[in-house]
Design an enzyme around this catalytic site. Structure first.
Site, PDB file in Angstrom:
ATOM      1  N   HIS A   1     -91.183-136.287 139.109  1.00 18.80           N
ATOM      2  CA  HIS A   1     -90.107-135.053 139.526  1.00 18.80           C
ATOM      3  C   HIS A   1     -89.200-135.644 140.501  1.00 18.80           C
ATOM      4  CE1 HIS A   1     -93.729-132.143 139.343  1.00 18.80           C
ATOM      5  NE2 HIS A   1     -94.616-132.587 139.601  1.00 18.80           N
TER       6      HIS A   1
HETATM    7  O1  RIB Z   1     -94.500-130.747 143.358  1.00 16.79           O
HETATM    8  C1  RIB Z   1     -94.533-132.206 143.137  1.00 16.79           C
HETATM    9  C2  RIB Z   1     -93.511-132.528 144.385  1.00 16.79           C
HETATM   10  O2  RIB Z   1     -94.211-132.460 145.116  1.00 16.79           O
HETATM   11  C3  RIB Z   1     -92.744-133.857 144.342  1.00 16.79           C
HETATM   12  O3  RIB Z   1     -92.017-134.267 145.043  1.00 16.79           O
HETATM   13  C4  RIB Z   1     -94.587-134.877 144.760  1.00 16.79           C
HETATM   14  O4  RIB Z   1     -93.946-136.523 144.774  1.00 16.79           O
HETATM   15  C5  RIB Z   1     -94.640-134.076 145.754  1.00 16.79           C
HETATM   16  O5  RIB Z   1     -93.721-134.688 146.561  1.00 16.79           O
END
Ligand code: RIB
Ligand code: CA
Length: 314
Positions: free
Chosen positions: A244
């Site tokens: 992500h």
């Molecule tokens: O949903 C994904 C996000 O939530 C990413 O930033 C992961 O590191 C968590 O913080």
């Protein structure tokens, strides 16, 4: 003569946060990291603050200033994600105790003072976790909002729906009130939702390319992904885990890797059923003004080539 973009990275490391930090630190011609501000999210604040420094040291950058911020959301109890990231938040590689210091100044004060002391529109905020620090900064010092050059954040979802509840993505869900402040701030936000990050999957060849770097950072990243991907592969049956957070940094370096739409996005802050949902008007069915560039697609090969090449520099 390069003119790197000045950024503050707000983060809750987190293996995918680590990839984003490494990508930024491996790209000095594109990005100048003014500071890293940590927030409670994937794991509690003491751990996210420890992890951010571990990642800087793996990257050969003990000089980076790391500031601890909020240890809980603005109004709600903290929700964490050890089930995804492990109890340390960086499970996978062997972790050392960082020796670089944590800065004495609170992260929120650092964000406010840095924005006040810099020329307007010269600092980009890159948020990788719950928006508590940014929401508090904007609430406590609304004068700094118009001084922000750009906000690029990982959070939310529309077509991909939720990953922590059926309706909400983790970063927004943990602190919906803070997200509401940011999305109503009047600043245009570039959003990397699950819709796009779920297309940036850590397939076996991509993990191998990181391992093949043979460096401290490359090996640590491969070992973090080996751990991090097990949860999403089992949950989604996918060919790898979505990486992500580095989507935020990759966008600053190569925006052409991404595509999306300028739309209105609002945050659900009252319904217990859909709390933290990003209500994205992707189809333009309302007359609500566009406040976000909401990304929907990524050139995944180009993304991983960039990520691996830049981590390979560390
Ligand atoms: O949903 C994904 C996000 O939530 C990413 O930033 C992961 O590191 C968590 O913080
Ligand atoms: Ca994160």
């Amino acid at each position: 003569m390069s003119n790197p973009r000045k950024i503050i990275i707000d983060t809750d490391p987190g293996q995918d946060d680590a990839a984003a930090i490494m990508l930024a630190l491996g790209s000095p011609e594109d990005i100048e990291v003014l500071g890293i501000t940590t927030v409670a999210g994937n794991v509690p604040l003491p751990l996210t603050s420890r992890n951010a420094r571990i990642v800087c040291e793996w990257s050969g950058r003990p000089d980076v200033k790391v500031f601890a911020g909020c240890d809980r959301p603005l109004t709600r109890p903290l929700v964490t994600a050890e089930h995804v990231h492990g109890n340390t938040g960086l499970d996978g590689p062997e972790l050392h105790e960082p020796t670089m210091p944590l800065q004495p100044e609170n992260a929120v004060d650092f964000i406010i003072e840095t924005l006040r002391n810099a020329p307007p529109n010269t600092i980009t905020l890159c948020t990788l976790g719950p928006l508590t620090n940014i929401g508090k900064a904007f609430r406590d010092a609304p004068d700094v909002i118009d001084r922000v050059q750009k906000i690029v954040l990982m959070g939310g979802a529309y077509f991909e729906v939720g990953n922590i509840t059926p309706a909400a993505e983790f970063n927004i869900y943990v602190d919906p009130e803070a997200a509401d402040i940011v999305f109503k701030s009047g600043r245009k936000i570039t959003v990397m939702p699950l819709d796009v990050t779920h297309k940036a999957l850590t397939t076996a060849p991509r993990i191998q390319a990181l391992r093949d770097l043979g460096t401290t950072a490359g090996t640590a990243m491969a070992e973090m992904v080996d751990f991090f991907e097990r949860f999403d592969v089992e949950k989604y049956g996918s060919a790898g885990a979505p990486l992500h957070d580095p989507c935020v940094i990759a966008y600053l370096i190569k925006p052409e890797l991404f595509s999306g739409r300028d739309i209105n996005v609002m945050i659900e802050t009252t319904s217990e059923l859909t709390l933290g949902m990003t209500v994205a008007d992707w189809w333009g069915v309302t007359d609500r003004p566009a406040n976000a560039t909401f990304m929907g697609d990524v050139d995944a090969d180009g993304f991983f080539q960039l990520l691996t090449e830049r981590i390979g520099r560390l």
